[in-house]
Design a protein around this motif. Sequence first.
Motif, PDB file in Angstrom:
ATOM      1  N   TYR A 112      20.769  19.824  -1.129  1.00  0.00           N
ATOM      2  CA  TYR A 112      21.169  20.193  -2.494  1.00  0.00           C
ATOM      3  C   TYR A 112      21.234  21.703  -2.691  1.00  0.00           C
ATOM      4  CZ  TYR A 112      20.544  15.239  -3.331  1.00  0.00           C
ATOM      5  OH  TYR A 112      20.654  13.876  -3.261  1.00  0.00           O
TER       6      TYR A 112
ATOM      7  N   GLU B  24      16.424  24.322   0.609  1.00  0.00           N
ATOM      8  CA  GLU B  24      16.431  24.057  -0.834  1.00  0.00           C
ATOM      9  C   GLU B  24      15.415  24.948  -1.555  1.00  0.00           C
ATOM     10  OE1 GLU B  24      17.954  19.398  -0.687  1.00  0.00           O
ATOM     11  OE2 GLU B  24      16.075  19.837  -1.684  1.00  0.00           O
TER      12      GLU B  24
ATOM     13  N   SER C  74      12.189  19.178  -6.987  1.00  0.00           N
ATOM     14  CA  SER C  74      13.022  20.190  -6.321  1.00  0.00           C
ATOM     15  C   SER C  74      14.407  20.223  -6.962  1.00  0.00           C
ATOM     16  CB  SER C  74      13.100  19.949  -4.810  1.00  0.00           C
ATOM     17  OG  SER C  74      13.669  18.696  -4.518  1.00  0.00           O
TER      18      SER C  74
ATOM     19  N   ALA D 201       9.504   4.058  -1.158  1.00  0.00           N
ATOM     20  CA  ALA D 201       9.596   2.891  -0.274  1.00  0.00           C
ATOM     21  C   ALA D 201       8.754   1.756  -0.830  1.00  0.00           C
ATOM     22  CB  ALA D 201       9.140   3.266   1.134  1.00  0.00           C
ATOM     23  N   GLY D 202       7.544   2.094  -1.278  1.00  0.00           N
ATOM     24  CA  GLY D 202       6.601   1.065  -1.723  1.00  0.00           C
ATOM     25  C   GLY D 202       6.913   0.476  -3.083  1.00  0.00           C
TER      26      GLY D 202
ATOM     27  N   PHE E  28       1.883   9.774   7.378  1.00  0.00           N
ATOM     28  CA  PHE E  28       0.524   9.818   6.829  1.00  0.00           C
ATOM     29  C   PHE E  28      -0.099   8.424   6.929  1.00  0.00           C
ATOM     30  CE2 PHE E  28      -2.428   9.327   3.237  1.00  0.00           C
ATOM     31  CZ  PHE E  28      -3.315  10.355   3.534  1.00  0.00           C
TER      32      PHE E  28
ATOM     33  N   GLY F 244       8.608  16.132  -4.467  1.00  0.00           N
ATOM     34  CA  GLY F 244       9.726  16.222  -3.528  1.00  0.00           C
ATOM     35  C   GLY F 244      11.072  16.221  -4.212  1.00  0.00           C
TER      36      GLY F 244
ATOM     37  N   ILE G 148       0.867  -1.189   0.000  1.00  0.00           N
ATOM     38  CA  ILE G 148       0.000   0.000   0.000  1.00  0.00           C
ATOM     39  C   ILE G 148       0.898   1.231   0.000  1.00  0.00           C
ATOM     40  CG2 ILE G 148      -1.848   1.270   1.178  1.00  0.00           C
ATOM     41  CD1 ILE G 148      -2.820  -1.311   2.387  1.00  0.00           C
ATOM     42  N   GLY G 149       0.912   1.954  -1.095  1.00  0.00           N
ATOM     43  CA  GLY G 149       1.768   3.130  -1.258  1.00  0.00           C
ATOM     44  C   GLY G 149       2.815   2.852  -2.336  1.00  0.00           C
TER      45      GLY G 149
END
Length: 475
Positions: free
Chosen positions: A358, A195, A57, A15-16, A282, A53, A10-11
């Motif tokens: 960065y 940043e 960026s 990571a997912g 979240f 993200g 889920i996601g």
Amino acid sequence: MADSFDVIVIGGGPAGYPAAIRAGQNKLTVACIDEWKNRDGSPAFGGTCLNAGCIPSKALLESSELFHRALHEFATHGLKLEGVGFDVATMQKRKAAIVRQSTQGILTLFKGAGVTPLTGHGRLLAGRKVEVTGHDGAKRVLEARHVVLASGSEPTPLRGVAFDGERIVDSWGALEFTEVPKRLCVIGAGVIGLELGSVWRRLGAETVILEALEQFLPIADGQVAKEAARHFKKQGLDIRLGAKVAGAEIRPDGIHVSYTDAKGAQALIVDRLVVAIGRRPFTTDLLGEGTGVTLDERGFIKVDDHCRTAAPDVWAVGDCVRGPMLAHKGKEEGVTVADRIAGLYGEVNYRTIPSVIYTAPEIAWVGQTEEQVKAAGRPYKTGSFPFAASGRARAMEAGAGFCKIVADAATDEILGIHVIGPMAGELIAEAVLAMEYSASTEDLQRTIHAHPTLSEAMHEAALAADKRAIDIPNR
Ligand code: FAD
Ligand code: AMP
């Protein structure tokens, strides 16, 4: 489509989606559910990192830095450019194309690894059932032998500062500005605040960064933070420390930001306000009744060292669990869990997770800061090498900053490496590998570094730890 899988993730953030791909590589049947929707309503895998993200960026940081260098550095090279300017719309278009390419690439990778992508909301039910609600509202229930929760994080809101999505925004909003604000305020001088502040400052925004803490960048090595503060000041970033924001109000003449500092109540009027005070896990509507998964007091999903939740065969990875909120930390956890599910070996070495900021100069480190080693009471030595003494850095007109190594005085083991300077984020990979192998400064000293390269700074810093540097006087 099957309604039963070996693994359901889920996601679909950093990571997912790697967890799903590795599960597929391990010949497990796997589905990955993601609910992300872009501003135009289109679904996209990749989570915060790819959509709002890391990637967007870095795209804007690159464009704005090129502009800055064209204005301030090219003349030094004897390059004559006339009428240097920029077009925010083109920058944003380029950024959006990079994001699209990256997020669509995930679907290609899923196809290659046999992952079933599902768009919509995933909710864990008791007994490793997963309810999927499509964006059209249609519901279905799937079953899995293992579930991996990778629901990520969201910006932490600030009480008294209401987002309006246009003038008062979070980090995503600050990546979507269609013009350069004349007066910009960023709340929070953390990685994201610095940043985003840098992007718009380089393009001409008068930028104030309000930071509640008295100390600048406490997560970094003290010498690095000091060096960074000096450069940011020179760049015109007005960083005010000990400034606690109490509220903001949109009025006809601008956004009135009120904050308190050592002198008392202060006010600031700006055109755009970015809240970048951190992120929180979240997990909204992620867990149904009786799943057995528990949260800690800050809302993170509780896991052990191997990312196992309190519920059998339910795992959790990335920003929704303890540890630094970094894409590469989540990725490593994701693939490790997918390997463990397949009965393979997997272990995340939390002591060697690199951090990168960065900005210009770039900042990167791995391991402990000098302050942390000192506080632990461990006898230590340090070695530093300034990029001003690096031939390659000078040729690049990038002599700001240094590379610093902190090592155990008795065993010579490297405890931390800190870089502020050109390509610090790339240079740190060598340091991570060295620490992964529990290297000593002698190991780095005896490793041949190509000349002339920036990486020689790391070599020389290792030599400097034993007062054996060649290209600087040893003190
Ligand atoms: P996320 O990326 O947040 O992904 C979670 C995904 O799960 C989202 O798509 C979400 O919609 C989905 N989801 C959540 N709940 C459900 C549900 N119930 N059902 C279906 N889908 C769900 N990190 C770095 O390492 N390097 C950087 O340079 C960097 N720069 C950053 C810059 C900015 C401006 C920001 C905001 C963050 C940056 N980060 C950076 C942090 C990085 O983005 C996060 O650490 C990373 O995205 C975390 O990955 P994740 O997969 O855990 O979560
Ligand atoms: P990070 O967690 O690295 O994204 O950094 C967020 C920064 O925001 C931290 O340095 C916090 O100290 C800072 N911060 C949090 N709340 C406030 C506030 N009310 N006013 C100013 N800065 C804040």
